[in-house]
Design an enzyme around this catalytic site. Structure first.
Site, short mmCIF file in Angstrom:
data_model
loop_
_atom_site.label_atom_id
_atom_site.label_comp_id
_atom_site.label_asym_id
_atom_site.label_seq_id
_atom_site.Cartn_x
_atom_site.Cartn_y
_atom_site.Cartn_z
CB CYS A 97 1.29 -0.09 5.26
SG CYS A 97 -0.44 0.13 4.91
CG HIS A 157 -4.49 4.48 11.39
ND1 HIS A 157 -3.34 5.06 11.86
CD2 HIS A 157 -4.10 3.65 10.38
CE1 HIS A 157 -2.30 4.63 11.17
NE2 HIS A 157 -2.74 3.77 10.27
NE ARG A 181 0.58 -3.18 6.31
CZ ARG A 181 -0.71 -3.48 6.18
NH1 ARG A 181 -1.52 -3.30 7.21
NH2 ARG A 181 -1.20 -3.95 5.05
CB CYS A 233 -4.29 2.68 6.66
SG CYS A 233 -4.04 1.04 6.01
CD GLU A 283 -3.12 0.98 0.53
OE1 GLU A 283 -3.90 1.94 0.45
OE2 GLU A 283 -3.32 -0.13 0.01
CB CYS A 332 -0.49 10.51 3.22
SG CYS A 332 -1.29 9.74 4.64
CB SER A 365 5.42 1.64 7.41
OG SER A 365 4.80 0.42 7.11
CB CYS A 417 -4.78 -1.66 8.93
SG CYS A 417 -3.39 -0.60 8.50
#
Length: 577
Positions: free
Chosen positions: A551, A68, A484, A61, A14, A554, A507, A64
């Protein structure tokens, strides 16, 4: 003489990620991880009502999303001092469990398996032998010779047409592909099955959160009212449907994912010595069973391991300066304290009006800034986060459930504990913890039903819902274990509004550029020493990077091949850096 290899973009992730390595004598001697994408969500939520922030930041995201939102509402609840009812905690855990079951399974089959599985080679398989193999490792019903023969025919049509569709552009025939044709056919068949299964488990989020992606959350609890008799509430029929979805997911994981994982891993044991990295592992801990403020009740224990030493586990404190972020090698304005300074997330900045040299197109200038990712550190040390870190911390904490399943998996593969510190270990850990989470999620579901049966239908605590009841200035942290890895949202509230907000996501820890001491991130360090058979087909790089499930995204900046700025596209449904 060393050769520079550039992989840009790294696909099957992603967002956009660039990896550059130097190869000498067939091995990687240096590595750099760079994100050419910039994040602005932290600035978007400034000045907004803290109770609404979750709806914005979960757009960090598109995969997922729910995690968040959870981190965000936890940060606000921590700041204003509110505890959520037990039912809301269980619903949050169930939604998180469903996320793990979906995310990890999809990653294995659709993002990572094709680093190990040769799709084209599967057309050489004997369907009868594949059936015998499948039945020897699982009692999954779809395992007849006729079933595998039909899958083989589909793949053969793809190959003979010269148009591989979803299987195009793979490293088919690469010397590092070691699976027999029958294992390749088995994996491809289950790849296709997983595509069908994955759309079912996410219905759990729709039932509890109203939709997927981006389900609804609520500061103080959850917005799904329990009414076992009403068609408009969380009634008996919907709760039963959730249970059925969780059972079906558990069965797919136990009878398809795990047997495939073990079968494939058995042919790649040499990768138990590749991709080790610096050996520091961190887990924030998560899945509370006695409230978020009681980390001892977490299913995933919290802690830090240094230098692969499982005899010592350090505690994690999200409130002091143990955790801080550098921007010395990031394409952001530097902190006022100086280039080599760092800040705790509560004091962090995300200034995107960077006016330095544009990110390069052909090759990174690693003597200066080279990524839009910041550089977080724990007590000045780089950390790896993710499934492997969670299992290692749990193992080192002597967690019985985690130790038993890890030891059993190592015994089945006939490899030592040290094999976990690797690309193979990272991939295996993701599957192992999916089993654990599938079992735990059924426990959360049973607890929820038991609470309701006993007459407890509370789903939200609104005692401190109005800003007038908050302190004029307050701050909080919401931490979670995203699929992750360790995820933290830090918020500062002033006069009922969001004064500052910072996300430090998995990440960010794993993919960050070097800090002022020159310490590498997890991505970079785990690539050092990796053998590369063919520099023109760097499959080995992709294997290790994909083992983290990157991942990254933005707001996207677009450039032509000479680095000239073309346009900027704001994207609020991408992924985390």
């Amino acid at each position: 003489m060393s050769k520079r290899i550039v992989v840009d973009p790294v696909t099957r992730i992603e967002g956009h990620l660039r990896i550059e390595v130097s190869v000498k004598d067939g091995k990687i001697t240096d590595a750099y991880s760079s994100s050419p994408m910039v994040r602005g969500l932290e600035n978007i939520v400034r000045g907004r009502d803290p109770r609404d922030v979750w709806a914005f930041v979960q757009r960090a995201c598109g995969v997922c999303t729910t995690i968040h939102a959870l981190a965000s509402v936890r940060s606000v609840e921590d700041a204003i001092g509110v505890a959520v009812p037990p039912n809301a905690e269980m619903v949050r855990n169930i939604m998180q469990g469903a996320l793990y079951m979906h995310d990890h399974t999809v990653h294995f089959y659709h993002l990572h398996a094709l680093d190990w599985v040769d799709v084209v080679n599967a057309i050489k398989a004997d369907p009868k032998a594949t059936s015998e193999l499948a039945q020897s490792i699982s009692d999954w019903p779809k395992s007849s010779p006729g079933y595998f023969n039909d899958v083989k025919k589909k793949i053969t049509r793809f190959v003979e047409s010269g148009q591989l569709g979803i299987f195009a552009n793979g490293y088919w025939g690469h010397p590092q592909m070691k699976l027999p044709p029958e294992v390749n056919l088995l994996a491809v068949a289950h790849y296709l099955e997983a595509l069908e299964w994955q759309k079912e488990i996410v219905k759990v989020h729709t039932i509890f959160g109203g939709k997927n992606p981006h389900p609804n959350y609520l500061v103080g609890g959850m917005a799904c009212a329990i009414n076992t008799e009403s068609p408009g509430g969380l009634n008996a029929e919907r709760l039963a449907y959730v249970g059925r979805l969780l059972e079906e997911g558990k069965e797919f994981i136990e009878k398809v994912y795990i047997p495939d994982l073990m079968a494939i891993a058995s042919f790649y044991k040499d990768w138990g010595a590749i991709g080790k990295g610096f050996g520091n592992y961190m887990a924030y801990g998560d899945l509370p069973v006695n409230g978020y403020n009681d980390p001892t009740s977490f299913k995933f224990p919290q802690g830090v391991i240094l230098d692969r030493d499982l005899s010592k586990v350090y505690d994690v404190n999200h409130r002091n300066d143990d955790i801080s972020e550098f921007v010395n090698n990031s394409w952001y304005d530097q902190y006022a304290e100086g280039k080599d300074s760092s800040r705790h997330p509560w004091e962090g900045e995300t200034k995107i009006n960077y006016t330095g040299p544009e990110p390069p197109y052909e090759e990174l200038d690693v003597s200066t800034r080279y990524s839009f990712i910041k550089t977080p550190r724990w007590r000045g040390k780089p950390m790896e986060v993710g499934p492997l870190s969670r299992l290692l911390v749990g193992y080192a904490r002597d967690n019985k459930e985690i130790k038993e399943i890890v030891d059993a998996s190592l015994k089945q593969l006939d490899v030592p504990v040290d094999a976990l510190f690797s690309t193979l270990g990272r991939t295996a850990a993701r599957g192992i913890e999916t089993q654990l989470v599938a079992n735990w999620t059924m426990e959360f579901y049973d607890t929820l039903l038991r609470n309701i049966k006993n007459g407890d239908t509370r789903m939200a605590n609104t005692d401190k819902w109005e800003p007038e009841s908050w302190d004029a200035e307050c701050k909080g942290v919401g931490f979670c274990e995203a699929p992750r890895g360790a995820l933290g949202h830090w918020i500062k509230i002033k006069d009922g509004k969001t004064e500052n907000y910072q996300l430090v996501v998995p990440s960010t820890w794993n993919a960050s550029p070097r800090d002022p001491k020159g310490q590498m991130s997890a991505y970079e360090s785990t690539l050092i020493g990796t053998p590369v058979a063919d520099p023109e087909l760097p499959l080995e790089i992709i294997r290790t990077i994909h083992s983290f499930d990157p991942c990254i995204a933005c707001a996207v900046h677009l450039y032509d091949e000479h680095g000239k700025h073309l346009s900027r596209v704001s994207n609020l449904s991408s992924c985390d850096i």
